[in-house]
Motif scaffolding. Structure first.
Motif, mmCIF file in Angstrom:
data_model
loop_
_atom_site.group_PDB
_atom_site.id
_atom_site.type_symbol
_atom_site.label_atom_id
_atom_site.label_comp_id
_atom_site.label_asym_id
_atom_site.label_seq_id
_atom_site.Cartn_x
_atom_site.Cartn_y
_atom_site.Cartn_z
ATOM 1 N N ASN A 86 51.917 45.779 40.586
ATOM 2 C CA ASN A 86 51.069 46.026 41.749
ATOM 3 C C ASN A 86 49.938 46.996 41.426
ATOM 4 O O ASN A 86 48.810 46.840 41.905
ATOM 5 C CB ASN A 86 51.909 46.566 42.912
ATOM 6 N N THR A 87 50.234 47.977 40.609
ATOM 7 C CA THR A 87 49.223 48.956 40.220
ATOM 8 C C THR A 87 48.099 48.302 39.436
ATOM 9 O O THR A 87 46.915 48.555 39.689
ATOM 10 C CB THR A 87 49.847 50.083 39.373
ATOM 11 N N VAL A 88 48.446 47.459 38.491
ATOM 12 C CA VAL A 88 47.435 46.766 37.686
ATOM 13 C C VAL A 88 46.571 45.864 38.564
ATOM 14 O O VAL A 88 45.341 45.818 38.409
ATOM 15 C CB VAL A 88 48.103 45.944 36.566
ATOM 16 N N ILE A 89 47.193 45.155 39.505
ATOM 17 C CA ILE A 89 46.440 44.274 40.401
ATOM 18 C C ILE A 89 45.416 45.074 41.207
ATOM 19 O O ILE A 89 44.246 44.690 41.324
ATOM 20 C CB ILE A 89 47.390 43.522 41.350
ATOM 21 N N VAL A 90 45.846 46.212 41.761
ATOM 22 C CA VAL A 90 44.951 47.057 42.558
ATOM 23 C C VAL A 90 43.813 47.597 41.698
ATOM 24 O O VAL A 90 42.654 47.663 42.142
ATOM 25 C CB VAL A 90 45.736 48.220 43.209
ATOM 26 N N LEU A 91 44.103 47.959 40.461
ATOM 27 C CA LEU A 91 43.071 48.475 39.556
ATOM 28 C C LEU A 91 42.052 47.396 39.193
ATOM 29 O O LEU A 91 40.850 47.678 39.092
ATOM 30 C CB LEU A 91 43.718 49.033 38.293
ATOM 31 N N VAL A 92 42.522 46.178 38.996
ATOM 32 C CA VAL A 92 41.607 45.070 38.692
ATOM 33 C C VAL A 92 40.684 44.823 39.884
ATOM 34 O O VAL A 92 39.457 44.697 39.723
ATOM 35 C CB VAL A 92 42.397 43.775 38.360
ATOM 36 N N LEU A 127 42.552 50.266 31.646
ATOM 37 C CA LEU A 127 42.786 50.123 30.208
ATOM 38 C C LEU A 127 44.017 50.899 29.756
ATOM 39 O O LEU A 127 44.817 50.406 28.947
ATOM 40 C CB LEU A 127 41.558 50.594 29.424
ATOM 41 N N VAL A 128 44.180 52.113 30.298
ATOM 42 C CA VAL A 128 45.354 52.921 29.952
ATOM 43 C C VAL A 128 46.630 52.238 30.426
ATOM 44 O O VAL A 128 47.629 52.164 29.689
ATOM 45 C CB VAL A 128 45.249 54.335 30.561
ATOM 46 N N LEU A 129 46.606 51.696 31.651
ATOM 47 C CA LEU A 129 47.791 51.013 32.183
ATOM 48 C C LEU A 129 48.105 49.751 31.394
ATOM 49 O O LEU A 129 49.280 49.431 31.169
ATOM 50 C CB LEU A 129 47.585 50.678 33.661
ATOM 51 N N VAL A 130 47.063 49.031 30.959
ATOM 52 C CA VAL A 130 47.282 47.835 30.147
ATOM 53 C C VAL A 130 47.935 48.225 28.826
ATOM 54 O O VAL A 130 48.868 47.564 28.350
ATOM 55 C CB VAL A 130 45.952 47.090 29.884
ATOM 56 N N TYR A 131 47.461 49.318 28.235
ATOM 57 C CA TYR A 131 48.053 49.808 26.982
ATOM 58 C C TYR A 131 49.514 50.213 27.189
ATOM 59 O O TYR A 131 50.389 49.861 26.381
ATOM 60 C CB TYR A 131 47.251 51.003 26.469
#
Length: 229
Positions: A86-92, A127-131
């Motif tokens: 959910n965090t990644v989706i919101v960041l995108v 980018l940090v979350l993707v890493y």
């Protein structure tokens, strides 16, 4: 022990960045209100007059992204099955909204500050979350695992302090780009910025103190058990 410490550090970094991004999105949305709804009162924004509808959409969408960011920050702090996703989706979503905002601001008025700063923070956090979502890191950090009370208090406290400081110092970093004829537009929301920022810092300090006290109790109990053996 080392792996556990590394896990906590990475988790805190992620939470702080997500919390900071949420705050910047909220401030960015609120800061666009003048250009979106009161364009006639601000001569530097007259170039946006025919595009008020677009900037009004930016205000609504960016504020919603900020509110969603607060929700995902809390989710990351607590941990859970869908917290990371959910965090990644919101960041995108936040990155896309701010990218469009920046592009139109450059085209229409030749400048995108501070929208470009908000975009940069969204992209950096993403980018940090993707890493941290790569298989090895994700297994180590365990965003899907529920955090213990001490970890929740520590991560929440640090995030609140940093976010609160950013809110408090908004007049410093946003003032220069929101000044016309010697008058800063940021002063219009100085009181709520001070109240919200101050409350976040105080709450963060309280949570951090709680975490430190709890950790010391745990360590003392461990020492007592070792001595008894």
């Amino acid at each position: 022990m080392k792996a556990n410490k590394t896990r906590k550090i990475f988790r805190v970094i992620a939470i702080v960045l997500v919390g900071l991004t949420a705050a910047m999105n909220l401030l960015g949305g609120i800061g666009t209100t003048c250009a979106a709804f009161f364009t006639k009162k601000y001569p530097p924004m007259w170039a946006l007059f025919d595009y008020q509808w677009l900037y009004q959409a930016f205000v609504i969408l960016t504020v919603l992204a900020g509110m969603a960011g607060i929700w995902t920050t809390v989710s990351l702090i607590r941990g859970g099955k869908y917290a990371y996703k959910n965090t990644v989706i919101v960041l995108v979503v936040g990155s896309v909204i701010n990218l469009i905002h920046v592009i139109f601001s450059i085209l229409l008025r030749g400048s995108a500050t501070p929208a470009d700063v908000v975009l940069g923070i969204n992209v950096l956090t993403l980018l940090v979350l993707v890493y941290l979502g790569t298989p090895a890191k994700r297994k180590l950090i365990g965003f899907d695992r529920e955090a213990d009370g001490t970890a929740i208090a520590a991560a929440g406290g640090i995030s609140a302090i940093i976010t609160g400081a950013v809110v408090l110092f908004t007049p410093v970093w946003a003032g220069p780009t929101h000044t016309f004829q010697g008058k800063s537009w940021v002063d219009l929301i100085y009181v709520p910025l001070t109240l919200v920022g101050g409350a976040l810092v105080i709450a963060g300090i309280a949570l951090l103190a709680r975490a430190v006290i709890a950790e010391r109790k745990i360590q003392s109990a461990a020492v007592e058990r070792t001595s008894a053996m």
